[in-house]
Motif scaffolding. Structure first.
Motif, PDB file in Angstrom:
ATOM      1  N   GLU A  14       0.824  -1.202   0.000  1.00  0.00           N
ATOM      2  CA  GLU A  14       0.000   0.000   0.000  1.00  0.00           C
ATOM      3  C   GLU A  14       0.861   1.256   0.000  1.00  0.00           C
ATOM      4  OE1 GLU A  14      -2.369  -0.734   3.443  1.00  0.00           O
ATOM      5  OE2 GLU A  14      -3.214  -2.553   2.561  1.00  0.00           O
ATOM      6  N   ALA A  15       1.976   1.214   0.739  1.00  0.00           N
ATOM      7  CA  ALA A  15       2.871   2.374   0.786  1.00  0.00           C
ATOM      8  C   ALA A  15       3.452   2.681  -0.584  1.00  0.00           C
ATOM      9  CB  ALA A  15       3.990   2.128   1.791  1.00  0.00           C
ATOM     10  N   SER A  16       3.738   1.639  -1.361  1.00  0.00           N
ATOM     11  CA  SER A  16       4.338   1.847  -2.683  1.00  0.00           C
ATOM     12  C   SER A  16       3.405   2.574  -3.632  1.00  0.00           C
ATOM     13  CB  SER A  16       4.751   0.492  -3.282  1.00  0.00           C
ATOM     14  OG  SER A  16       3.612  -0.272  -3.646  1.00  0.00           O
ATOM     15  N   SER A  60      11.744  11.790  -0.877  1.00  0.00           N
ATOM     16  CA  SER A  60      10.315  11.501  -0.754  1.00  0.00           C
ATOM     17  C   SER A  60       9.618  12.642  -0.028  1.00  0.00           C
ATOM     18  CB  SER A  60      10.103  10.189   0.023  1.00  0.00           C
ATOM     19  OG  SER A  60      10.761  10.256   1.275  1.00  0.00           O
ATOM     20  N   ARG A  61       8.313  12.732  -0.220  1.00  0.00           N
ATOM     21  CA  ARG A  61       7.507  13.775   0.415  1.00  0.00           C
ATOM     22  C   ARG A  61       6.624  13.236   1.525  1.00  0.00           C
ATOM     23  NH1 ARG A  61       6.601  14.035  -4.895  1.00  0.00           N
ATOM     24  NH2 ARG A  61       4.432  13.387  -4.603  1.00  0.00           N
ATOM     25  N   ARG A 113       9.031   7.432   1.906  1.00  0.00           N
ATOM     26  CA  ARG A 113      10.310   7.161   2.562  1.00  0.00           C
ATOM     27  C   ARG A 113      10.453   5.676   2.884  1.00  0.00           C
ATOM     28  NH1 ARG A 113      11.841  10.310   8.018  1.00  0.00           N
ATOM     29  NH2 ARG A 113      10.029   9.125   8.765  1.00  0.00           N
ATOM     30  N   ALA A 114       9.378   5.063   3.396  1.00  0.00           N
ATOM     31  CA  ALA A 114       9.414   3.637   3.688  1.00  0.00           C
ATOM     32  C   ALA A 114       9.652   2.828   2.424  1.00  0.00           C
ATOM     33  CB  ALA A 114       8.104   3.207   4.362  1.00  0.00           C
ATOM     34  N   GLN A 127      16.195   2.877  10.114  1.00  0.00           N
ATOM     35  CA  GLN A 127      15.222   2.949  11.212  1.00  0.00           C
ATOM     36  C   GLN A 127      13.872   3.539  10.803  1.00  0.00           C
ATOM     37  OE1 GLN A 127      16.760   4.398  14.918  1.00  0.00           O
ATOM     38  NE2 GLN A 127      14.736   4.754  15.799  1.00  0.00           N
ATOM     39  N   PRO A 128      13.815   4.570   9.932  1.00  0.00           N
ATOM     40  CA  PRO A 128      12.497   5.109   9.560  1.00  0.00           C
ATOM     41  C   PRO A 128      11.538   4.066   9.002  1.00  0.00           C
ATOM     42  CG  PRO A 128      14.201   6.640   8.904  1.00  0.00           C
ATOM     43  CD  PRO A 128      14.907   5.404   9.384  1.00  0.00           C
ATOM     44  N   LEU A 129      12.057   3.055   8.289  1.00  0.00           N
ATOM     45  CA  LEU A 129      11.184   2.002   7.771  1.00  0.00           C
ATOM     46  C   LEU A 129      10.543   1.229   8.913  1.00  0.00           C
ATOM     47  CD1 LEU A 129      10.035   0.052   5.622  1.00  0.00           C
ATOM     48  CD2 LEU A 129      12.194  -1.197   5.763  1.00  0.00           C
ATOM     49  N   PHE A 130      11.310   0.874   9.927  1.00  0.00           N
ATOM     50  CA  PHE A 130      10.793   0.080  11.032  1.00  0.00           C
ATOM     51  C   PHE A 130       9.875   0.911  11.929  1.00  0.00           C
ATOM     52  CE2 PHE A 130      14.500  -1.990   9.429  1.00  0.00           C
ATOM     53  CZ  PHE A 130      14.160  -3.332   9.450  1.00  0.00           C
TER      54      PHE A 130
END
Length: 325
Positions: free
Chosen positions: A49-51, A76-77, A82-83, A130-133
């Motif tokens: 969904e993020a993609s 990314s915005r 970003r993820a 870390q931002p992904l997690f």
């Protein structure tokens, strides 16, 4: 809720393992982490969904920025974007690790200017990975993965509630599709906290389920019955084109078509994604439509006596040219 809490803890544990990994084995730890994430349906749904949330991500500029020739900036915005960038980077490192075990810490060395290799890996993991997690942990806690919720819904019907729903359907076939859709609406709210509104008006007619109209992004989700006769293959294809129109009406690029299969036939959908990955989807007119196939007919005989099931194939050309179906 217990499952969500356990998954949140597991996400944080995977981040911890990456943080403390030796720089020499960093690529291998990334490889294990990518394999683990791919094995979690809820996380796969969130990342899928993020993609779709941010178009035009500049992945090449993101990777080039890691070299630290100039101050690093995210390309990314949104948090989803970003993820998506970090998830792509992790998969690239994991794939490269099979050829070059030094792939992980070499990427970190390009990013960090620290002389100590271990410190470089730690800085890279904190700043970039870390931002992904954080994103996954937050979204798991909010139960925001629509795909995972729909997968649980499919399992609930096929394992537990198939007989009861079918009995209600046969008692009122005229309103049978609405019976199934109201059940879906209730499940989306109770299990996934996706607030839906039954049959709102739009320029294209009435979508069975369009969620979150009062708050965030609308959830475009339509349910169609497949009975093999009056509601057969062409009916499903027509339903897909209807849901694309609903998505256009509400400015959305993702929609979900739930198919209640009331026959013993096997439905074979095309996919524009990875073969054998669930769920299949098709992209038409700027909208990605996911096909959620629910076997809603109670078994009439045992599997050993049923014989070979008839397969109904919906080809990609059928979707593009509905009149040919």
């Amino acid at each position: 809720m217990k499952y969500q809490q356990q998954l949140q803890v597991a996400v944080r544990e995977r981040l911890r393992r990456l943080m403390i990994a030796s720089f020499a084995s960093a690529g291998h730890e990334v490889h294990l982490t990518v394999a683990w994430i791919k094995g979690q349906p809820a996380l796969r749904g969130l990342l899928e969904e993020a993609s779709r949330a941010e178009s035009g991500l500049d992945r090449e500029r993101f990777r080039a920025g890691l070299a630290r020739d100039e101050p690093f900036v995210w390309t990314s915005r949104t948090e989803e974007g970003r993820a998506t960038l970090v998830w792509g980077l992790l998969q690239d490192i994991a794939a490269e690790d099979e050829r070059n075990p030094q792939a992980g810490f070499r990427t970190a060395m390009e990013y960090s200017n620290k002389s100590n290799l271990q410190d470089s890996w730690r800085e890279f993991a904190e700043d970039i990975l870390q931002p992904l997690f954080d994103f996954l942990g937050e979204r798991v806690g909010a139960a925001s993965s629509i795909l995972h919720t729909l997968q649980r819904y499919r399992t609930r019907i096929e394992w537990f509630d198939r007989d009861e729903l079918h009995a209600r359907y046969t008692a009122d076939t005229r309103n049978g599709e609405e019976i199934y859709n109201l059940d879906l609406q209730r499940f989306l709210f109770l299990e996934g906290d996706h607030l839906t509104h039954a049959k709102p008006r739009s320029a294209s007619g009435e979508a069975d389920l369009i969620g979150d109209l009062d708050g965030g992004e609308p959830l475009i989700c339509d349910g169609k019955i497949f009975d093999g006769s009056g509601r057969g293959k062409s009916y499903l294809i027509k339903g897909m084109h209807q849901i694309i129109k609903y998505a256009h009406d509400y400015g959305q690029h993702t929609a979900y078509l739930v198919i209640y299969n009331l026959t013993d036939k096997l439905l074979d959908f095309p996919t524009d994604g990875t073969p054998d990955a669930w769920p299949p989807y098709a992209e038409l007119a700027g909208v990605r439509v996911y096909f959620i196939h629910v076997r809603a007919l109670p078994p009439t005989t045992t599997a050993s006596k049923a014989g070979k099931a008839t397969r109904v194939v919906i080809a990609r050309d059928d979707l593009s040219n509905p009149d040919s179906a």
